[in-house]
Design a protein around this motif. Structure first.
Motif, PDB file in Angstrom:
ATOM      1  N   GLN A 158       0.834  -1.214   0.000  1.00 44.47           N
ATOM      2  CA  GLN A 158       0.000   0.000   0.000  1.00 44.47           C
ATOM      3  C   GLN A 158       0.868   1.263   0.000  1.00 44.47           C
ATOM      4  N   LEU A 159       1.942   1.258   0.820  1.00 44.24           N
ATOM      5  CA  LEU A 159       2.838   2.422   0.847  1.00 44.24           C
ATOM      6  C   LEU A 159       3.412   2.715  -0.539  1.00 44.24           C
ATOM      7  N   ALA A 160       3.713   1.639  -1.280  1.00 43.16           N
ATOM      8  CA  ALA A 160       4.384   1.789  -2.578  1.00 43.16           C
ATOM      9  C   ALA A 160       3.428   2.149  -3.713  1.00 43.16           C
ATOM     10  N   THR A 161       2.129   2.097  -3.434  1.00 48.40           N
ATOM     11  CA  THR A 161       1.151   2.367  -4.500  1.00 48.40           C
ATOM     12  C   THR A 161       0.156   3.443  -4.042  1.00 48.40           C
ATOM     13  N   ILE A 162      -0.939   3.010  -3.425  1.00 49.98           N
ATOM     14  CA  ILE A 162      -1.988   3.955  -3.055  1.00 49.98           C
ATOM     15  C   ILE A 162      -1.525   4.928  -1.967  1.00 49.98           C
ATOM     16  N   GLY A 163      -0.608   4.477  -1.094  1.00 51.53           N
ATOM     17  CA  GLY A 163      -0.080   5.370  -0.049  1.00 51.53           C
ATOM     18  C   GLY A 163       0.662   6.541  -0.659  1.00 51.53           C
ATOM     19  N   GLY A 164       1.475   6.259  -1.677  1.00 51.15           N
ATOM     20  CA  GLY A 164       2.180   7.338  -2.374  1.00 51.15           C
ATOM     21  C   GLY A 164       1.201   8.276  -3.056  1.00 51.15           C
ATOM     22  N   ALA A 165       0.161   7.693  -3.650  1.00 48.63           N
ATOM     23  CA  ALA A 165      -0.855   8.530  -4.306  1.00 48.63           C
ATOM     24  C   ALA A 165      -1.530   9.452  -3.292  1.00 48.63           C
ATOM     25  N   GLU A 166      -1.775   8.938  -2.088  1.00 48.80           N
ATOM     26  CA  GLU A 166      -2.421   9.768  -1.038  1.00 48.80           C
ATOM     27  C   GLU A 166      -1.505  10.916  -0.592  1.00 48.80           C
ATOM     28  N   VAL A 167      -0.207  10.650  -0.537  1.00 49.40           N
ATOM     29  CA  VAL A 167       0.739  11.723  -0.187  1.00 49.40           C
ATOM     30  C   VAL A 167       0.604  12.887  -1.171  1.00 49.40           C
ATOM     31  N   LEU A 168       0.388  12.543  -2.437  1.00 48.69           N
ATOM     32  CA  LEU A 168       0.311  13.554  -3.495  1.00 48.69           C
ATOM     33  C   LEU A 168      -1.103  14.069  -3.717  1.00 48.69           C
ATOM     34  N   ASP A 169      -2.068  13.595  -2.905  1.00 47.89           N
ATOM     35  CA  ASP A 169      -3.489  13.918  -3.135  1.00 47.89           C
ATOM     36  C   ASP A 169      -3.925  13.492  -4.528  1.00 47.89           C
ATOM     37  N   MET A 170      -3.391  12.360  -4.983  1.00 45.53           N
ATOM     38  CA  MET A 170      -3.744  11.855  -6.311  1.00 45.53           C
ATOM     39  C   MET A 170      -4.436  10.500  -6.230  1.00 45.53           C
ATOM     40  N   GLU A 171      -4.970  10.168  -5.055  1.00 39.34           N
ATOM     41  CA  GLU A 171      -5.545   8.832  -4.895  1.00 39.34           C
ATOM     42  C   GLU A 171      -6.805   8.610  -5.734  1.00 39.34           C
ATOM     43  N   ALA A 172      -7.426   9.688  -6.193  1.00 35.33           N
ATOM     44  CA  ALA A 172      -8.590   9.510  -7.075  1.00 35.33           C
ATOM     45  C   ALA A 172      -8.151   9.195  -8.502  1.00 35.33           C
ATOM     46  N   GLN A 173      -6.852   9.388  -8.783  1.00 31.98           N
ATOM     47  CA  GLN A 173      -6.371   9.185 -10.160  1.00 31.98           C
ATOM     48  C   GLN A 173      -5.447   7.990 -10.321  1.00 31.98           C
ATOM     49  N   ILE A 174      -4.606   7.724  -9.321  1.00 26.86           N
ATOM     50  CA  ILE A 174      -3.591   6.679  -9.467  1.00 26.86           C
ATOM     51  C   ILE A 174      -3.491   5.863  -8.172  1.00 26.86           C
ATOM     52  N   GLY A 175      -2.664   4.810  -8.193  1.00 25.36           N
ATOM     53  CA  GLY A 175      -2.364   4.062  -6.971  1.00 25.36           C
ATOM     54  C   GLY A 175      -3.141   2.777  -6.806  1.00 25.36           C
ATOM     55  N   SER A 176      -4.153   2.556  -7.639  1.00 25.48           N
ATOM     56  CA  SER A 176      -4.889   1.287  -7.598  1.00 25.48           C
ATOM     57  C   SER A 176      -5.519   1.064  -8.966  1.00 25.48           C
ATOM     58  N   LEU A 177      -6.019  -0.158  -9.169  1.00 19.79           N
ATOM     59  CA  LEU A 177      -6.655  -0.487 -10.449  1.00 19.79           C
ATOM     60  C   LEU A 177      -8.157  -0.421 -10.264  1.00 19.79           C
ATOM     61  N   ALA A 178      -8.752   0.663 -10.667  1.00 17.08           N
ATOM     62  CA  ALA A 178     -10.195   0.838 -10.512  1.00 17.08           C
ATOM     63  C   ALA A 178     -10.723   1.598 -11.715  1.00 17.08           C
ATOM     64  N   PRO A 179     -11.948   1.291 -12.128  1.00 16.87           N
ATOM     65  CA  PRO A 179     -12.537   2.016 -13.251  1.00 16.87           C
ATOM     66  C   PRO A 179     -12.522   3.521 -13.008  1.00 16.87           C
ATOM     67  N   GLY A 180     -12.110   4.256 -14.023  1.00 15.71           N
ATOM     68  CA  GLY A 180     -12.039   5.714 -13.927  1.00 15.71           C
ATOM     69  C   GLY A 180     -10.661   6.232 -13.587  1.00 15.71           C
ATOM     70  N   LYS A 181      -9.803   5.367 -13.041  1.00 12.10           N
ATOM     71  CA  LYS A 181      -8.450   5.824 -12.702  1.00 12.10           C
ATOM     72  C   LYS A 181      -7.545   5.793 -13.935  1.00 12.10           C
ATOM     73  N   LYS A 182      -6.453   6.527 -13.858  1.00 13.89           N
ATOM     74  CA  LYS A 182      -5.461   6.494 -14.925  1.00 13.89           C
ATOM     75  C   LYS A 182      -4.906   5.081 -15.072  1.00 13.89           C
ATOM     76  N   ALA A 183      -4.673   4.693 -16.317  1.00 11.30           N
ATOM     77  CA  ALA A 183      -4.200   3.330 -16.577  1.00 11.30           C
ATOM     78  C   ALA A 183      -2.690   3.256 -16.390  1.00 11.30           C
ATOM     79  N   ASP A 184      -2.255   3.345 -15.137  1.00 13.42           N
ATOM     80  CA  ASP A 184      -0.850   3.160 -14.753  1.00 13.42           C
ATOM     81  C   ASP A 184      -0.758   1.750 -14.184  1.00 13.42           C
ATOM     82  N   VAL A 185      -0.339   0.807 -15.024  1.00 12.40           N
ATOM     83  CA  VAL A 185      -0.490  -0.616 -14.722  1.00 12.40           C
ATOM     84  C   VAL A 185       0.821  -1.328 -15.008  1.00 12.40           C
ATOM     85  N   ILE A 186       1.181  -2.285 -14.146  1.00 11.88           N
ATOM     86  CA  ILE A 186       2.347  -3.125 -14.457  1.00 11.88           C
ATOM     87  C   ILE A 186       1.945  -4.595 -14.439  1.00 11.88           C
ATOM     88  N   VAL A 187       2.602  -5.366 -15.299  1.00 14.43           N
ATOM     89  CA  VAL A 187       2.343  -6.801 -15.419  1.00 14.43           C
ATOM     90  C   VAL A 187       3.629  -7.538 -15.064  1.00 14.43           C
TER      91      VAL A 187
END
Ligand SMILES: [Zn+2]
Length: 462
Positions: free
Chosen positions: A365-394
């Motif tokens: 969580q710290l490495a993904t959504i936690g970082g997004a929360e630090v930047l106030d960007m949790e509505a856009q990045i940090g997890s895979l959810a419909p509507g979020k930016k497609a920042d994805v790794i395989v």
């Protein structure tokens, strides 16, 4: 009031900065519609989308349209979409690195046995006097951005020194060319405040992947520093951007009472990011929490520079937003898996407690959504959810360092390496495909960085 000589210098600084800057198109093709299908394990990091705290979905798909995720789930309709067969793979959000200095690939390996103060004197401050050219700055930041992308980092906060207009220009062009999502925390001088505004307005704001921060002066209780911090904080508020400072990284920083300095400057608040925060007292943790300050934890850097161990459990227990930072040349790697392992391992070694914060789940969580929360960007990045930016790794777990699979989620933290990352999407664009960076001549990038590195190394060890 500015004297005319200062005005002339500021004007020339801005002109030098902006002249010759060409905004290059992104390295990869425009994003269309992509279906990542038949994923062995989707780690959405969204509990409501799947099982447990990671929102796990077995045998799921991720559908991307343009720069966004439009659906996550089983048997999605991908008609008309490019298909990425992810059979046997693990899919998760790209990593968010909340504190880095990308130019410092130029000094990777420098001062290997020095603590932070001596390392700065030996490896960082002299570089400011070496007239690093725009091409050299571009080459070393290019190298760092490629390394980050290859390692699955999709968002980076670059706290940039401002050695010269050429240096800053090379930094920014490399970031823009990389395809990364980034925040440019610019350590401009207040004498050149018009330049700081112009850089944001002309070079950051037009780019949907870019955002701006003020890289703050090192906090110190001295009156003139408090005054500078106050003006920087006011500027950040006026621009509606974060102020990003180094905070209590080394034990001797306590003598400068930096938290009180920030408080006197009116800077303690949700728009402040403090990097490191290793040597905070209980009272200070409470104060940071009550003001909503955000923190960057840089465990590999803190180990390398013998800085100490952040009191991560006590800090998180107060609800402070924390993300992970790689922190440039103090770390010598862009490996966020390694950073997660270290964040866990330091606290376990310190407490002799294998269940202490951060757990495996907390580290992810710290490495993904936690970082997004630090930047106030949790509505856009940090997890895979419909509507979020497609920042994805395989990730491909079918590798020497990963198989056989016992607990895939734990293995992502304890076993995975950047070499396991097969695909990287940033805003729907494919930047790494089947293990190779797209449209990148790595040999040339390495040769260019080597040339810059040789000149600087020769000057530093003279
Ligand atoms: Zn730093």
């Amino acid at each position: 009031m500015q004297c005319s000589a200062t005005k002339r210098f500021a004007a020339s600084f801005l002109t030098m900065f902006l002249v010759g800057l060409t905004i290059q198109p992104s390295v990869a093709q425009a994003p269309g519609r992509t279906l990542i299908r038949n994923v062995n394990l989707d780690m959405t990091m969204e509990p409501q989308l799947g099982d447990g705290e990671f929102g796990l979905i077995a045998s799921g798909d991720v559908l991307i349209e343009g720069d966004r995720i439009v659906a996550v789930g089983k048997d999605l309709d991908g008609s008309g979409a490019r298909t990425v067969d992810a059979t046997g793979k693990i899919v998760m959000p790209g990593f968010v690195d909340v504190h880095n200095h990308l130019w410092q690939s130029l000094i990777w390996g420098c001062g290997a046995s020095l603590a932070v103060g001596d390392w700065l004197k030996a490896c960082v401050f002299p570089v400011g006097r070496l007239n690093v050219t725009e091409q050299e700055a571009y080459a070393v930041v290019r190298l760092s951005t490629l390394d980050l992308l290859s390692a699955g980092v999709t968002t980076v906060v670059y706290w940039s020194h401002a050695f010269s207009p050429d240096f800053a220009r090379g930094n920014l062009q490399a970031l823009l060319d990389s395809g990364l999502r980034f925040a440019f925390a610019y350590r401009g001088r207040l004498e050149h405040v018009d330049d700081i505004r112009a850089i944001k307005r002309d070079m950051i704001d037009p780019h949907p992947r870019a955002s701006f921060q003020i890289g703050g002066v090192h906090p110190n209780i001295a009156t003139e520093v408090v005054n500078t911090l106050r003006r920087m904080s006011e500027l950040a508020r006026e621009m509606n951007v974060k102020l990003h400072v180094h905070l209590l990284e080394a034990e001797h920083d306590r003598q400068q009472d930096p938290l009180r300095a920030l408080d006197l400057a009116g800077a303690l608040g949700p728009m402040l990011i403090g990097a490191h925060a290793v040597h905070v007292t209980d009272d200070e943790i409470v104060r940071l929490a009550s003001r909503g300050v955000r923190l960057a934890h840089c465990p590999l850097s803190n180990m390398r520079l013998a800085s100490g161990i952040m009191r991560l459990g006590a800090i998180r227990a107060q609800g402070i937003r924390v993300g992970l930072g790689l922190d440039g040349g103090t770390n010598d790697t862009s490996d966020m898996f390694n950073t997660m392992r270290t964040a866990i391992g330091l606290q376990r070694a310190l407490t002799h407690n294998p269940t202490v914060y951060p757990t495996v789940a907390a580290a992810l969580q710290l490495a993904t959504i936690g970082g997004a929360e630090v930047l106030d960007m949790e509505a856009q990045i940090g997890s895979l959810a419909p509507g979020k930016k497609a920042d994805v790794i395989v990730l491909d777990p079918d590798a020497l360092n990963f198989a056989p699979r016992f607990d895939e989620v734990s293995q992502v933290v304890f076993n995975a390496q950047p070499s396991n990352i097969e695909w990287v999407f940033v805003g729907g664009r494919v930047l790494k495909e089947r293990g190779k960076l797209v449209g990148v001549d790595a040999k040339t990038a390495i040769a260019d960085a080597n040339r810059a590195g040789q000149r600087v190394r020769a000057a530093l060890i003279r």
